[in-house]
Enzyme design. Structure first.
Site, PDB file in Angstrom:
ATOM      1  N   ASP A 479     182.165  -6.424  34.324  1.00  0.00           N
ATOM      2  CA  ASP A 479     181.267  -7.580  34.321  1.00  0.00           C
ATOM      3  C   ASP A 479     181.977  -8.821  33.785  1.00  0.00           C
ATOM      4  O   ASP A 479     183.023  -8.741  33.126  1.00  0.00           O
ATOM      5  CB  ASP A 479     180.031  -7.268  33.477  1.00  0.00           C
ATOM      6  CG  ASP A 479     178.782  -7.983  33.974  1.00  0.00           C
ATOM      7  OD1 ASP A 479     178.910  -8.972  34.719  1.00  0.00           O
ATOM      8  OD2 ASP A 479     177.680  -7.554  33.605  1.00  0.00           O
ATOM      9  N   ASP A 549     172.026 -10.060  40.176  1.00  0.00           N
ATOM     10  CA  ASP A 549     171.185  -9.416  39.165  1.00  0.00           C
ATOM     11  C   ASP A 549     169.740  -9.286  39.631  1.00  0.00           C
ATOM     12  O   ASP A 549     168.964  -8.530  39.041  1.00  0.00           O
ATOM     13  CB  ASP A 549     171.210 -10.230  37.865  1.00  0.00           C
ATOM     14  CG  ASP A 549     172.460  -9.974  37.049  1.00  0.00           C
ATOM     15  OD1 ASP A 549     173.148  -8.972  37.305  1.00  0.00           O
ATOM     16  OD2 ASP A 549     172.759 -10.786  36.150  1.00  0.00           O
TER      17      ASP A 549
END
Length: 745
Positions: A479, A549
């Site tokens: 990430d 997301d």
């Protein structure tokens, strides 16, 4: 698949079965662009394609004549100020402050295959006979500098891959202040620009606008390719559709700050340039040093936007994603993030994993919160060791128990970031990107490690290696949850600062490369708070990307549709998550969520224990269905049928390479009432093939399904002859098609 140099006319013709790319050495030794488009018949002289003009106020190259001005000529790799006042492909400055240059043709060479680019991701070949490469050397004898332009032409794809290298022989050195990967001058402006724009949770929306005089651009100065604009743009003709008409696509294989610019001059010439953003770049070259630009890919299609997309899909899936992973099965995973967030125990994770295993999941991924003293977003980034309060048996203890269940084990990391509340920051505050002593902007309570520094990368690699060396990890979600603000490298001098943004992303690439080499069995998924770094550069190191997301099925229709303009389905991370959705609160059925997520790599972020028995059976059925058809979904030909950006319906289809099997999906957002009859047309089928459809006793020829379509009329259109199926808002349906051996009677 030749590249031909016409010696007498000094012309280069790059061509295969589908495209031609033609340029020439001009009378002043610089390079002029002649043509890029559909394949032209080879001839010994293309000089009739050269266009020049005499215009007032132009600057002419030769004393006493007004016949040759670089401003009025389409160019191949232009500079600024040497007769041309349009935006250039490159700029440089000497020690005396002069930026005047004159790079002229020196030599060229043609060879089979394709070179790699040192330290940079790039498309590759399996064998040298797949492609041929042209290198052209330009030289400025006054400043003793060379530019090497690289062009690679593939045998079976309508693409040109381009980049440039600057080789410095000047005793005093040179400063590059702009170094784009490529330039293309087109003879008219009758185009519509297509790009992929958005923001967090609504990435890669399809946007179109006619181009006109002046500059139109996409860019990022955020240190990553960004949510705002993906490093891609296309120019399509005004009558071009999904499946017909001309389109030119431009994609940059790079993950840092970039610029994609279209400039139209007042004589309708359109200039396209793409490369590293010059406003975040200044690179000093000493004698003997070189600078290599990232690679730009140009695609030509005369079969519409979908034709361009399929070219990108095939190229990036088969010749950018690494060979080990390009045809590998993407595991169906269960991620704990939207189930537990930061709060979990080992037993809770094991219980969730067992439930997943019982329903057919193949991989369990432990997300954020497993390391340091991490209980929320305020601490511990940089402290890559297991949190023994949550994991009393360590990461290996958990992973061993997961793998004994018959599941693979994956884990989340964010190695480029640091929390102020961490052992790493307390030990090395000077490793943060930003000037010490000043207030620094934070995002998500975190700061950026200066990956331009070798010692920082070595430290992080050492920590990760020590963590994963004895843990059975097969999957890492990497990430990156914030973008650049204050760009300054502590401890380095002034001339270094213009290199920081680019050296940072080179450092990220280097760490990815080291991790891939050290742990070749691990599949990496790139994530950047969702889709802020979903770009071709990342696909070279990580065959999967978390595209957003936002896991809401309705929003995902737009996100996945837009992403498919450039990227293959096998690279798109897509999960079934809770309802109401955690990002927007929307309530959708489990069936709808599954039918959207299947057109990606598919995973789950659900508390399986809270599901009803019916819902568990639904999940079990979805997983079984995905296992049956994921090879078709990931490696078939993808066609977009109905756009979520244009109406209430979305549809697409994946067709096997031999056209004997297909999987189509139809989605309706809001339920209409008392409307007309509805059909939706398929694409990519064999017109003469006789297809059956699961659940339908009838048979259909491919041409009927493509030109007449599938009947999807229901009670909303007054059709009382069909069985009443799902109704209401957020309805979806899948159609599995297959060639019937016997055919219609």
């Amino acid at each position: 698949m030749p590249i031909i140099f016409h010696e007498q006319e000094k012309e280069f013709h790059l061509f295969n079965r589908e495209i031609s790319y033609i340029f020439k050495v001009l009378r002043n030794g610089e390079l002029g662009q002649l043509y890029f488009g559909k394949r032209l018949t080879e001839r010994r002289d293309f000089s009739h394609l050269f266009q020049n003009a005499t215009r007032d106020m132009s600057a002419y190259c030769y004393e006493g004549e007004s016949l040759f001005s670089m401003e009025n000529i389409k160019q191949e790799y232009p500079s600024f100020g040497h007769g041309d006042m349009r935006y250039p492909a490159y700029q440089m400055e000497r020690k005396n402050g002069s930026s005047i240059v004159e790079f002229t043709y020196l030599a060229h060479r043609i060879y089979q295959g394709k070179p790699s680019l040192k330290g940079l991701p790039a498309i590759y070949t399996d064998t040298d006979d797949e492609a041929v490469t042209l290198e052209i050397i330009l030289a400025d004898q006054v400043i003793d500098l060379k530019i090497v332009l690289l062009y690679t032409l593939f045998e079976n794809l309508p693409i040109i891959a381009r980049s440039a290298r600057f080789d410095c022989g000047n005793e005093s050195g040179i400063t590059l202040i702009k170094a784009m990967s490529g330039c293309l001058d087109l003879p008219d402006k009758e185009y519509i620009m297509l790009d992929l724009a958005g923001a967090w949770a609504r990435e890669r929306g399809v946007r179109e606008r006619p181009i006109d005089y002046g500059v139109q651009e996409i860019h990022s100065m955020r240190g990553c390719s960004s949510y705002q604009f993906n490093p891609f743009l296309a120019l399509k003709r005004k009558n071009t559709t999904e499946n017909a008409g001309e389109v030119l696509g431009f994609s940059l294989i790079y993950s840092g700050s970039y610029l994609g610019q279209i400039e139209v001059d007042n004589y309708d010439v359109t200039r396209v340039i793409m490369g590293i953003h010059p406003d975040t770049f200044q690179w000093e070259l000493e004698k003997g040093e070189s600078f290599q630009t990232p690679e730009m890919v140009m695609v030509y299609s005369d079969s519409g936007i979908n034709g361009m997309s399929q070219t990108f899909h095939k190229l990036y899936r088969d010749r950018l994603i690494r060979k080990k992973w390009r045809n590998a099965t993407r595991p169906i995973l269960l991620n704990n993030w939207e189930v537990t967030y930061f709060s979990f125990t080992e037993e809770e994770l094991l219980k969730l994993a067992r439930q997943g295993k019982n329903l057919g999941v193949e991989l369990f991924v432990l997300d954020d919160g497993w390391f340091g003293n991490r209980d929320d977003s305020t601490s511990s980034l940089g402290d890559w060791y297991a949190n023994e309060r949550k994991l009393p048996n360590g990461l290996k203890g958990l992973a061993d128990k997961i793998t004994k269940m018959g599941l693979d084990f994956g884990i989340w990391i964010e190695p480029e970031m640091v929390s102020k509340n961490s052992e790493l920051y307390r030990k090395h505050p000077e490793w943060v990107l930003g000037e010490l002593g000043r207030n620094l902007c934070h995002s998500r309570n975190q700061y950026i490690l200066d990956f331009s520094k070798q010692e920082v990368r070595d430290y992080i690699f050492g920590m990760l290696e020590s963590v994963f060396a004895d843990v059975p990890v097969s999957y890492i979600k990497w990430d990156m949850n914030r973008t650049f603000s204050e760009v300054y490298s502590n401890g380095n001098d002034k001339k270094y600062q213009g290199k920081v943004s680019h050296k940072y992303i080179l450092g990220v690439y280097e760490l990815y490369e080291r991790m891939n080499e050290r742990f070749p069995e691990i599949m990496f998924e790139c994530c950047a708070s969702g889709g802020a770094r979903f770009d071709p550069g990342m696909l070279f190191y990580a065959p999967l990307g978390w595209i957003s997301d936002n896991t809401d099925a309705v929003d995902r229709l737009k996100i996945q549709y837009g992403t498919s303009i450039v990227y293959p389905l096998a690279a798109m991370g897509s999960h079934v998550s809770p309802s109401p959705n955690h990002q927007n609160g929307r309530i959708t059925s489990l069936e709808m969520r599954g039918n959207v997520a299947m057109f990606g790599t598919m995973g789950y972020e659900l508390d399986l224990e809270k599901l009803t028995e019916y819902e568990k059976e639904t999940v079990r059925g979805q997983i079984a269905f995905m296992k049956q058809f994921r090879h078709l979904i990931h490696y078939g030909n993808f066609y977009r049928l109905l756009s979520p950006f244009e109406g209430n319906e979305t549809a697409w289809i994946v067709v096997s390479q031999d056209r004997k099997e297909a999987l189509a999906a139809y989605y309706r957002i809001l339920n209409p009432i008392n409307i007309g009859f509805r059909q939706f047309r398929l694409a990519g089928l064999d017109p003469k093939g006789c297809y059956g459809i699961d659940g339908d006793p009838r048979q259909y020829y491919g041409d009927e399904l493509m030109y007449s379509g599938i009947n999807i009329s229901d009670y909303a259109s007054g059709n009382q002859t069909v069985e009443k199926g799902p109704s209401g808002d957020f309805v979806s349906k899948l159609f599995h098609l297959y060639i019937e051996e016997q055919g219609l009677i």
